[in-house]
Motif scaffolding. Structure first.
Motif, short mmCIF file in Angstrom:
data_model
loop_
_atom_site.label_atom_id
_atom_site.label_comp_id
_atom_site.label_asym_id
_atom_site.label_seq_id
_atom_site.Cartn_x
_atom_site.Cartn_y
_atom_site.Cartn_z
N GLU A 1 0.87 -1.18 0.00
CA GLU A 1 0.00 0.00 0.00
C GLU A 1 0.91 1.22 0.00
O GLU A 1 1.48 1.58 1.02
CB GLU A 1 -0.90 0.02 1.23
CG GLU A 1 -1.95 1.13 1.21
CD GLU A 1 -2.93 0.99 0.05
OE1 GLU A 1 -3.34 2.03 -0.49
OE2 GLU A 1 -3.26 -0.15 -0.32
N LYS B 1 2.86 4.89 -0.20
CA LYS B 1 2.75 6.19 0.45
C LYS B 1 2.24 7.22 -0.57
O LYS B 1 2.57 7.15 -1.75
CB LYS B 1 4.12 6.61 0.98
CG LYS B 1 4.17 7.98 1.61
CD LYS B 1 5.61 8.32 2.01
CE LYS B 1 5.71 9.75 2.53
NZ LYS B 1 7.11 10.12 2.87
N LYS B 2 1.44 8.18 -0.12
CA LYS B 2 0.88 9.20 -1.01
C LYS B 2 1.36 10.59 -0.60
O LYS B 2 1.50 10.88 0.58
CB LYS B 2 -0.65 9.17 -0.97
CG LYS B 2 -1.28 7.84 -1.33
CD LYS B 2 -2.80 7.91 -1.19
CE LYS B 2 -3.44 6.56 -1.45
NZ LYS B 2 -4.92 6.63 -1.29
N GLN B 3 1.60 11.44 -1.60
CA GLN B 3 1.91 12.84 -1.32
C GLN B 3 1.47 13.70 -2.51
O GLN B 3 1.52 13.27 -3.66
CB GLN B 3 3.40 13.04 -1.04
CG GLN B 3 4.33 12.72 -2.19
CD GLN B 3 5.79 12.80 -1.79
OE1 GLN B 3 6.18 12.33 -0.73
NE2 GLN B 3 6.61 13.41 -2.64
N GLU B 4 1.01 14.90 -2.21
CA GLU B 4 0.52 15.80 -3.25
C GLU B 4 1.67 16.59 -3.87
O GLU B 4 2.53 17.12 -3.16
CB GLU B 4 -0.51 16.77 -2.66
CG GLU B 4 -1.77 16.10 -2.13
CD GLU B 4 -2.55 15.39 -3.22
OE1 GLU B 4 -2.72 15.97 -4.31
OE2 GLU B 4 -2.97 14.24 -2.99
N THR C 1 -1.54 13.29 -7.22
CA THR C 1 -1.10 12.50 -6.07
C THR C 1 0.04 11.59 -6.51
O THR C 1 -0.12 10.80 -7.44
CB THR C 1 -2.25 11.65 -5.51
OG1 THR C 1 -3.32 12.51 -5.11
CG2 THR C 1 -1.79 10.84 -4.30
N LYS C 2 1.17 11.72 -5.87
CA LYS C 2 2.31 10.86 -6.17
C LYS C 2 2.31 9.68 -5.21
O LYS C 2 2.22 9.84 -4.00
CB LYS C 2 3.62 11.64 -6.04
CG LYS C 2 4.85 10.83 -6.44
CD LYS C 2 6.11 11.68 -6.41
CE LYS C 2 7.32 10.88 -6.87
NZ LYS C 2 8.55 11.70 -6.83
N TYR C 3 2.41 8.48 -5.78
CA TYR C 3 2.43 7.26 -5.00
C TYR C 3 3.86 6.74 -4.94
O TYR C 3 4.54 6.65 -5.96
CB TYR C 3 1.52 6.20 -5.62
CG TYR C 3 0.06 6.60 -5.62
CD1 TYR C 3 -0.78 6.21 -4.58
CD2 TYR C 3 -0.47 7.39 -6.63
CE1 TYR C 3 -2.12 6.57 -4.57
CE2 TYR C 3 -1.81 7.76 -6.63
CZ TYR C 3 -2.62 7.35 -5.59
OH TYR C 3 -3.95 7.72 -5.57
N GLY D 1 3.22 2.68 -10.23
CA GLY D 1 3.07 4.00 -9.63
C GLY D 1 3.22 5.08 -10.68
O GLY D 1 3.02 4.85 -11.88
N ASN D 2 3.59 6.28 -10.24
CA ASN D 2 3.75 7.40 -11.16
C ASN D 2 4.94 7.18 -12.09
O ASN D 2 5.98 6.66 -11.68
CB ASN D 2 3.97 8.69 -10.36
CG ASN D 2 2.78 9.03 -9.49
OD1 ASN D 2 2.60 8.43 -8.43
ND2 ASN D 2 1.96 9.96 -9.92
#
Length: 332
Positions: free
Chosen positions: A84, A86-89, A104-106, A166-167
């Motif tokens: 799962e 980590k998320k950050q804007e 949102t960067k994963y 992910g991204n």
């Protein structure tokens, strides 16, 4: 206590040179250990930690008790992956002026764990390799070339790699397209979009890759999923490139195709140029929809003078079959 003023020192970090006299530079304790008693450029807190670790790692091994190994697992593969992410804007500034995309960067977190073995009493090391779990599970250490997520299958697996993706932080876009109302150009970074959503957002499309066999391309023997590009294309315009299919694109990565629309991606991506497919016809009309060529991607051009394969639609001058009215003959 300050040696000059006699006042207590409030600072929790104590420099020994402040409280000891007749010392210059640094003084070592246990000369063979490289442990320093103090250093005018280091804190007492740091040096105390070094001294504690030295006694735990060496002196305590003669106390008659076993001790936990402090090394890290050296088995092949990745010890732990947090599935799962980590998320950050974050915000991406595009090449087109005023293109600003908040997304949102994963981030996939991975970790090499500490060895779980004990060092026997009166010994300095345990037998066998350092491992966090004897014969335990380790993840594959291969990364997706676009998002750098590790494969989540066991190390040494035989099947194609797979991950959640992910991204696309390592990706430079090879198509011009609209994303969330923003126009993006070739050369924009793909960091704002996930690997598994990029192709889905494009719809029918083709990818660009460096030519793998220029000799075959020049002879026209490059296969059904490849079409050589005769023009110079950025980046590195001097290097020959090919258009390749979505299927071949993912095959070359070694990772499982994360999309679920592969059948749609096998079809030609050329669109009928009629304005009715691109502009709303009146205030009460439905939104326009694209009319794509009905043939397979990289098909051989049809003869514009021949009848459409299905008996309906038209064949364009460049050999594509569209299942709609020919705009050049409307009203003729």
């Amino acid at each position: 206590m300050d040696r000059d003023s006699g006042e207590p020192i409030d600072d929790p970090i104590v420099i020994l040179s402040d409280i000891l006299s007749n010392y210059e530079g640094s003084t070592k304790i246990l000369p063979d250990s490289d442990i320093q008693l103090y250093d005018e450029h280091e804190s007492f807190e740091r040096l105390s930690e070094d001294l504690r670790c030295y006694f735990e790692d060496y002196v305590n091994h003669f106390c008659g008790n076993e001790h936990q190994c402090r090394e890290y697992c050296e088995e092949y593969g990745i010890c732990q992956i947090v599935t799962e992410p980590k998320k950050q804007e974050e915000t991406y500034k595009g090449l087109v002026k005023e293109t600003s995309i908040t997304f949102t960067k994963y981030i996939q977190l991975s970790e090499r764990l500490e060895c779980n073995k004990k060092i026997p009493p009166n010994e300095f090391k345990h037998t066998g390799n350092h491992t966090h779990n004897d014969n335990g599970f380790h993840y594959c250490d291969t990364k997706c070339p676009f998002c750098e997520y590790y494969c989540t299958l066991p190390y040494g697996h035989a099947q194609i790699h797979d991950t959640r993706h992910g991204n696309m932080t390592q990706t430079e876009l090879d198509n011009e397209f609209d994303y969330a109302g923003h126009r993006l150009r070739v050369g924009d970074q793909g960091t704002f979009v996930l690997c598994n959503l990029h192709c889905k957002n494009l719809g029918r499309h083709r990818h660009i890759d460096y030519c793998k066999n220029e000799k075959n391309c020049k002879s026209g023997n490059q296969g059904q999923d490849i079409r050589h590009i005769n023009e110079k294309v950025q980046p590195n315009p001097e290097k020959p490139k090919d258009f390749i299919s979505h299927k071949l694109f993912w095959e070359r990565t070694g990772f499982k195709d994360p999309t679920v629309q592969e059948q749609e991606f096998t079809k030609c991506d050329h669109k009928c140029p009629d304005e009715k497919h691109h502009k709303t016809q009146g205030s009460s009309a439905l939104p326009p929809t694209n009319s794509f060529c009905e043939l397979q991607l990289f098909h051989t051009p049809l003869n514009p003078s021949s009848n459409p394969p299905t008996g309906y639609g038209y064949i364009s001058l460049d050999g594509h079959h569209f299942n709609c009215e020919n705009p050049s003959t409307r009203g003729a």
